[in-house]
Design a protein around this motif. Structure first.
Motif, PDB file in Angstrom:
ATOM      1  N   LEU A 178       0.705  -2.221   0.810  1.00 30.25           N
ATOM      2  CA  LEU A 178      -0.040  -2.620  -0.379  1.00 30.25           C
ATOM      3  C   LEU A 178      -0.083  -4.139  -0.502  1.00 30.25           C
ATOM      4  N   GLN A 179      -1.231  -4.652  -0.879  1.00 31.69           N
ATOM      5  CA  GLN A 179      -1.409  -6.089  -0.993  1.00 31.69           C
ATOM      6  C   GLN A 179      -0.947  -6.583  -2.365  1.00 31.69           C
ATOM      7  N   TRP A 184      10.197  -5.022  -3.825  1.00 32.44           N
ATOM      8  CA  TRP A 184      10.956  -3.948  -4.474  1.00 32.44           C
ATOM      9  C   TRP A 184      10.052  -2.822  -4.981  1.00 32.44           C
ATOM     10  N   LYS A 185       8.747  -3.061  -4.986  1.00 30.83           N
ATOM     11  CA  LYS A 185       7.817  -2.006  -5.359  1.00 30.83           C
ATOM     12  C   LYS A 185       7.286  -1.246  -4.152  1.00 30.83           C
ATOM     13  N   ARG A 186       7.641  -1.699  -2.968  1.00 34.45           N
ATOM     14  CA  ARG A 186       7.157  -1.036  -1.767  1.00 34.45           C
ATOM     15  C   ARG A 186       8.065   0.146  -1.421  1.00 34.45           C
ATOM     16  N   ALA A 258       9.069   2.114 -13.240  1.00 29.32           N
ATOM     17  CA  ALA A 258       9.333   0.710 -12.918  1.00 29.32           C
ATOM     18  C   ALA A 258       8.352   0.165 -11.887  1.00 29.32           C
ATOM     19  N   THR A 259       7.830   1.030 -11.023  1.00 26.70           N
ATOM     20  CA  THR A 259       6.948   0.577  -9.948  1.00 26.70           C
ATOM     21  C   THR A 259       5.480   0.897 -10.208  1.00 26.70           C
ATOM     22  N   GLY A 260       5.169   1.370 -11.407  1.00 22.59           N
ATOM     23  CA  GLY A 260       3.777   1.674 -11.735  1.00 22.59           C
ATOM     24  C   GLY A 260       3.242   2.906 -11.046  1.00 22.59           C
TER      25      GLY A 260
END
Length: 465
Positions: A178-179, A184-186, A258-260
């Motif tokens: 993801l761009q 930490w969201k990956r 937390a990560t959407g």
């Protein structure tokens, strides 16, 4: 003491959600993708678990009780469970963490999974459970049969798994990520998630035993106990295992928020019906087999029990049969009329400004072919399931489609495109953020854009290679 179950479950839920760790998908890849890459993650869990349990047992920290092998129940139950998890869209633990991501279809599967497991264990279907388990071979584990230590199996398994992981990591093609997303969201790499799940399983056993439950990770009986408590109010049903599954849900929910990646997603009638039927099959199958992909596929296999390995084999066969029966691309809309255009319309379109990258989310006219030295005559779209955007680009809407259908439809449509043409896919299946770009990389297609479009919704553009 049972509150340690809540803490272990929360960590497990975070790891599984961030690692997209669903055994259904791993088994499904063998049949749909002809790939063994992801199933190695399950063997990493089993290997870490096996070494840890052997060590804890050797040190006298735990004293596992070994299940005896009831072939009719284990084989039949494993196969039914495998079919059920294809319909439900996820295994037992996968259904728990997907419910925490807001998939209402998974809520249906989870409810009927828990109710049917409770019916098999303590309710109206106990006669079926007892009857099919009545033929028992008294066989427990492979080490017991051969009169050797569990280490004789744990060490070779760990070495073989390490070699397999090394092979796939060395040959793995780097997939697009993801761009503009912080690290930490990956998602976690699936092998990292496998190692962490195995470690959590090792830690879980002595904590569970200290709370009076001599077992490790488990989903089916805790889910059934939670259903029994909900119906009867019997506090005796609330044990370490129940706290584990509640913690798994809370941990996965926290990670998704937390990560959407949390958003309520309502299934269509077909998906909802499949979830209900699949959930019932999961509960019946797991109760018969003595466990699900966690209890059998991770714990009993780590104990090298006959029940665990044979159940896992027949779960895999059930997944294969279910994939062949139900996981097919949708048919193109029937009766789509041929689109024809006048010469004036074709010339008008050929003078328009070429589509830009921003046009991918806007309506556009169908693509057209240009004949050198002649009038440009527009042709009918070759792809009826994808919306043409012009200039060799197409849009595929997979919003609301549950895993693995976004990938199935992507493969089906991309196969009809010419090299160099692009497909823009909108989807909201969390697992698709890993499976779609990984498939594209493995098949030499280029991902030219990959970004989030909102909470639990993404858009990826693939140029056919």
């Amino acid at each position: 003491m049972i509150l340690t179950g809540l803490a272990v479950g929360a960590v497990l839920g975070i790891v599984m959600q961030r690692g997209r760790f669903c055994v259904t998908g791993m088994l499904r890849d063998i049949f749909l993708q002809r790939s063994w890459r992801t199933i190695v993650a399950l063997f990493i869990v089993i290997s870490v678990h096996a070494v840890g349990i052997a060590a804890l047992t050797s040190l006298g920290v735990i004293a596992p009780e070994y299940s005896t092998f009831a072939p009719v129940a284990v084989i039949g139950g494993g196969f039914i469970f495998g079919l059920g998890i294809i319909l439900a869209g996820g295994c037992a633990s996968g259904t728990w963490f997907r419910s925490a991501e807001g998939l209402i279809g998974s809520w249906f599967a989870l409810i009927f999974y828990a109710l049917s497991a409770a019916a098999m264990n303590t309710g109206a279907l106990t006669w079926l459970n007892t009857g099919l388990k009545s033929y028992d071979t008294s066989l427990t584990t492979l080490p017991a049969t051969f009169g050797v230590s569990a280490w004789a199996f744990a060490i070779p398994l760990a070495i073989g798994t390490a070699l397999a992981a090394r092979h796939f990591l060395a040959t793995e093609k780097k997939a697009a990520t993801l761009q503009n997303v912080p690290f930490w969201k990956r998602p976690l790499h699936i092998y990292t998630a496998g190692a962490l799940v195995g470690l959590i399983g090792v830690i879980a056993w002595p904590l569970s035993a200290a709370a009076g439950r001599n077992s490790g990770l488990g989903i089916t009986t805790p889910s059934a106990n939670l259903a029994n408590f909900t119906v009867t109010g019997d506090l005796g049903r609330i044990d370490w295992g129940v706290m584990l599954v509640l913690g798994l849900f809370l941990g996965a929910f926290a990670a998704a928020k937390a990560t959407g990646e949390f958003r309520l997603r309502v299934p269509d009638a077909t998906t909802a019906t499949r979830a209900v039927v699949g959930g019932c099959m999961m509960g019946v199958g797991a109760a018969l087999a003595g466990g699900c992909t966690v209890g059998n596929g991770m714990v009993q296999t780590a104990l090298f029990s006959y029940q665990g390995w044979i159940a896992l084999l027949f779960i895999a066969l059930g997944v294969g049969a279910g994939a062949k029966l139900w996981l097919k691309p949708a048919a193109a809309p029937a009766g789509t009329p041929e689109q024809t255009y006048s010469t004036d319309e074709s010339i008008a379109d050929s003078n328009e400004t070429p589509a830009s990258a921003e046009d991918k989310v806007l309506p556009a006219t169908p693509g057209f072919a240009v004949a050198t030295g002649a009038v440009a005559l527009k042709t009918a779209p070759r792809v009826t399931k994808a919306r043409p955007l012009g200039r060799g680009r197409y849009a595929l809407d997979q919003m609301g489609a549950v895993c693995p259908f976004p990938l199935i439809e992507t493969k089906d449509v991309l196969a009809t495109l010419e090299t160099g043409e692009e497909l823009v896919i909108d989807f909201d299946c969390t697992q698709g953020t890993e499976t779609i770009p990984q498939w594209a990389a493995e098949n030499d297609h280029d991902v030219t854009d990959f970004h989030a479009t909102g909470d639990a919704s993404w858009q990826i553009t693939i140029r056919k290679g």
